[in-house]
Design a protein around this motif. Structure first.
Motif, PDB file in Angstrom:
ATOM      1  N   ALA A  88      21.161  13.199  19.391  1.00 52.88           N
ATOM      2  CA  ALA A  88      21.779  14.185  20.278  1.00 52.88           C
ATOM      3  C   ALA A  88      23.102  13.650  20.799  1.00 52.88           C
ATOM      4  O   ALA A  88      23.373  12.448  20.758  1.00 52.88           O
ATOM      5  N   ARG A  89      23.909  14.565  21.302  1.00 57.72           N
ATOM      6  CA  ARG A  89      25.227  14.238  21.860  1.00 57.72           C
ATOM      7  C   ARG A  89      25.124  14.216  23.384  1.00 57.72           C
ATOM      8  O   ARG A  89      24.723  15.209  23.990  1.00 57.72           O
ATOM      9  N   ILE A  90      25.510  13.088  23.990  1.00 62.02           N
ATOM     10  CA  ILE A  90      25.331  12.928  25.428  1.00 62.02           C
ATOM     11  C   ILE A  90      26.388  11.978  25.975  1.00 62.02           C
ATOM     12  O   ILE A  90      26.846  11.067  25.268  1.00 62.02           O
ATOM     13  N   VAL A  91      26.790  12.182  27.212  1.00 60.90           N
ATOM     14  CA  VAL A  91      27.737  11.283  27.871  1.00 60.90           C
ATOM     15  C   VAL A  91      27.013  10.004  28.254  1.00 60.90           C
ATOM     16  O   VAL A  91      26.037  10.032  29.001  1.00 60.90           O
ATOM     17  N   THR A  92      27.479   8.884  27.716  1.00 63.93           N
ATOM     18  CA  THR A  92      26.867   7.597  28.042  1.00 63.93           C
ATOM     19  C   THR A  92      27.959   6.560  28.289  1.00 63.93           C
ATOM     20  O   THR A  92      28.519   6.490  29.376  1.00 63.93           O
ATOM     21  N   ALA A 102      17.303   9.875  19.730  1.00 64.77           N
ATOM     22  CA  ALA A 102      16.590  10.438  20.877  1.00 64.77           C
ATOM     23  C   ALA A 102      16.109   9.338  21.813  1.00 64.77           C
ATOM     24  O   ALA A 102      16.234   9.451  23.045  1.00 64.77           O
ATOM     25  N   ASP A 103      15.581   8.259  21.247  1.00 62.47           N
ATOM     26  CA  ASP A 103      15.092   7.165  22.090  1.00 62.47           C
ATOM     27  C   ASP A 103      16.216   6.558  22.921  1.00 62.47           C
ATOM     28  O   ASP A 103      16.035   6.259  24.108  1.00 62.47           O
ATOM     29  N   ASP A 104      17.392   6.387  22.315  1.00 60.32           N
ATOM     30  CA  ASP A 104      18.497   5.800  23.065  1.00 60.32           C
ATOM     31  C   ASP A 104      19.096   6.772  24.071  1.00 60.32           C
ATOM     32  O   ASP A 104      19.619   6.349  25.110  1.00 60.32           O
ATOM     33  N   CYS A 105      19.044   8.057  23.799  1.00 60.29           N
ATOM     34  CA  CYS A 105      19.453   9.032  24.814  1.00 60.29           C
ATOM     35  C   CYS A 105      18.636   8.836  26.088  1.00 60.29           C
ATOM     36  O   CYS A 105      19.158   8.899  27.210  1.00 60.29           O
ATOM     37  N   CYS A 175      27.584  13.938  35.961  1.00 60.00           N
ATOM     38  CA  CYS A 175      27.416  12.528  36.309  1.00 60.00           C
ATOM     39  C   CYS A 175      25.990  12.241  36.778  1.00 60.00           C
ATOM     40  O   CYS A 175      25.419  11.200  36.462  1.00 60.00           O
ATOM     41  N   LEU A 176      25.420  13.156  37.538  1.00 65.49           N
ATOM     42  CA  LEU A 176      24.107  12.928  38.140  1.00 65.49           C
ATOM     43  C   LEU A 176      22.967  13.146  37.159  1.00 65.49           C
ATOM     44  O   LEU A 176      21.916  12.514  37.273  1.00 65.49           O
ATOM     45  N   LEU A 177      23.169  14.058  36.211  1.00 70.41           N
ATOM     46  CA  LEU A 177      22.101  14.420  35.289  1.00 70.41           C
ATOM     47  C   LEU A 177      22.431  13.986  33.863  1.00 70.41           C
ATOM     48  O   LEU A 177      23.596  14.035  33.449  1.00 70.41           O
ATOM     49  N   PRO A 178      21.420  13.605  33.076  1.00 71.74           N
ATOM     50  CA  PRO A 178      21.643  13.282  31.660  1.00 71.74           C
ATOM     51  C   PRO A 178      21.712  14.563  30.837  1.00 71.74           C
ATOM     52  O   PRO A 178      20.702  15.064  30.342  1.00 71.74           O
ATOM     53  N   LEU A 179      22.902  15.112  30.696  1.00 69.75           N
ATOM     54  CA  LEU A 179      23.081  16.400  30.035  1.00 69.75           C
ATOM     55  C   LEU A 179      23.481  16.211  28.576  1.00 69.75           C
ATOM     56  O   LEU A 179      24.435  15.490  28.269  1.00 69.75           O
ATOM     57  N   VAL A 180      22.761  16.845  27.683  1.00 70.74           N
ATOM     58  CA  VAL A 180      23.080  16.806  26.258  1.00 70.74           C
ATOM     59  C   VAL A 180      23.758  18.098  25.846  1.00 70.74           C
ATOM     60  O   VAL A 180      23.553  19.156  26.458  1.00 70.74           O
ATOM     61  N   GLN A 181      24.573  17.999  24.796  1.00 64.33           N
ATOM     62  CA  GLN A 181      25.183  19.180  24.207  1.00 64.33           C
ATOM     63  C   GLN A 181      24.208  19.750  23.176  1.00 64.33           C
ATOM     64  O   GLN A 181      23.862  19.075  22.208  1.00 64.33           O
ATOM     65  N   VAL A 182      23.803  20.977  23.376  1.00 62.64           N
ATOM     66  CA  VAL A 182      22.804  21.561  22.489  1.00 62.64           C
ATOM     67  C   VAL A 182      23.480  22.058  21.215  1.00 62.64           C
ATOM     68  O   VAL A 182      24.677  22.350  21.192  1.00 62.64           O
ATOM     69  N   THR A 183      22.703  22.112  20.149  1.00 60.52           N
ATOM     70  CA  THR A 183      23.210  22.654  18.893  1.00 60.52           C
ATOM     71  C   THR A 183      23.397  24.173  19.036  1.00 60.52           C
ATOM     72  O   THR A 183      22.755  24.790  19.878  1.00 60.52           O
ATOM     73  N   PRO A 184      24.311  24.788  18.248  1.00 56.29           N
ATOM     74  CA  PRO A 184      24.917  24.255  17.016  1.00 56.29           C
ATOM     75  C   PRO A 184      26.096  23.306  17.220  1.00 56.29           C
ATOM     76  O   PRO A 184      26.657  22.829  16.235  1.00 56.29           O
TER      77      PRO A 184
END
Length: 378
Positions: A88-92, A102-105, A175-184
């Motif tokens: 997944a795509r996520i700000v880290t 997924a595990d590293d997200c 910043c506060l929440l682990p937000l992922v970019q959903v597909t597509p």
């Protein structure tokens, strides 16, 4: 590959007498860890995990990054993993978007969360009177009910806190929440605007406790070592990691770079002979190879420092003999290769062959011309 030896060091005096690794030795060691010295037969998920994620401000760089590193890669493989929510795509790291397993997200986002919360200070004026815990709870309810764009978050959070800055509210939620970019968004040859939900909601399982730095340091060294404390802090965006290195020191090797900076490494990690050939590689913009050390001279020659950036724009880069040597782009049906210095005939042939391979992997069946030029010094 051969491995250089080094005595373990348990004191500063031991560090001062540690073997010196010059830029070329550091270059070959880093390329080996980055799967760029020779292509790997690892699976796509294993490579993404080993590399601790792929820089992904834009949607295509993770695909080109893996094409340069894996022996058997097709863009559809990474795209299928993303569609299946295995990556997944996520700000880290460094407050930038990465493609992670997924595990590293679920693990690395909690690890870098202190850095994400420090960012809230940049928006303090626009968040006057806003309780961060309530903001996180309201934003979580919104994005888990339905993925939201940043524009939607600004509007909906602004309705709850009309006296606050809507942009600050939306960025604070990210910043506060682990937000992922959903597909597509992020799928190969597909498009979609950025829509966000929480990683727990997207993956259907809870986040893990933040791993201790002692557990992440070896992973960083496996992918980017040998490296200094400051290197890892640059990579992660975190501070105060020195105590973790000190706790791990008895089980690590130590070296020095040409400037005397202490470097740490895993005893069994590859440290190839500096004379090992390094084939050309076409890397995407924002590749982590170029961003994950405080001192980047192991890849970027001082003469070319800053030449792969212009303002906030990063260019796709070309490695020759393991070092930054030029830029590249696809212009219609032409692969344009612009080098900082004129390549030799044999280098030109190797670059052309690598370019043809990259095009065959990433754009099979398409016909491209290859054109060489030189970068005009800005």
């Amino acid at each position: 590959m051969t491995k250089s030896s080094g005595k373990q060091s348990s004191s500063r005096s031991g560090a001062d007498s540690a073997p010196v690794m010059d830029e070329r030795a550091l270059n070959r060691a880093t390329l080996a860890r980055q799967l760029l010295l020779c292509r790997s037969t690892r699976s796509v998920p294993d490579a993404v995990r080993h590399l601790l994620g792929l820089q992904a401000q834009n949607t295509r760089p993770p695909y080109y990054a893996l094409a340069a590193r894996l022996e058997r890669f097709a863009p559809e493989r990474l795209s299928a993993l993303m569609a299946g929510r295995e990556v997944a795509r996520i700000v880290t790291l460094r407050s930038t978007i990465h493609t992670h397993t997924a595990d590293d997200c679920l693990a690395l986002r909690p690890f870098v969360q202190p850095a994400r919360e420090r960012e809230l200070g940049n928006f303090r004026a626009g968040l006057a009177g806003v309780d961060p815990d309530r903001l996180a709870a309201v934003a979580r309810d919104l994005v888990e009910a339905e993925p939201r764009t940043m524009a939607q978050l600004r509007e909906e959070l602004g309705a709850v806190w009309p006296d606050a800055d809507p942009r600050a509210l939306a960025v604070a939620a990210r910043c506060l929440l682990p937000l992922v970019q959903v597909t597509p968004r992020g799928l190969w040859e597909e498009s979609g605007q950025v829509a966000l939900t929480t990683v727990e909601h997207w993956l259907g399982r809870p986040a893990e406790p933040a791993p201790a730095p002692d557990a992440v340091v070896p992973r960083y060294l496996a992918a980017f070592g040998p490296a200094s404390v400051r290197d890892m802090q640059t990579w992660s965006g975190l501070t105060r990691l020195k105590p973790a290195f000190e706790r791990l020191r008895p089980g690590l090797l130590t070296f020095r770079d040409p400037n005397g900076v202490e470097l740490f490494d895993l005893p069994d990690a590859p440290r190839p002979d500096p004379a090992t050939p390094a084939p050309p590689r076409f890397l995407p913009e924002f590749d982590n190879l170029l961003l994950s050390h405080a001192d980047r001279t192991r890849v970027v020659p001082p003469a070319h420092r800053g030449r792969h950036w212009r303002g906030n724009q990063a260019y796709r880069t070309l490695l020759v003999d393991g070092f930054l040597a030029g830029l590249w782009k696809l212009d219609g049906d032409t692969l344009v290769i612009e080098t900082f210095e004129r390549p030799t005939r044999s280098q030109r042939e190797e670059i052309t062959a690598e370019g043809e391979r990259m095009l065959a992997v990433m754009h099979p069946g398409a016909a491209y011309d290859i054109r060489f030029g030189e970068v005009v010094r800005r």
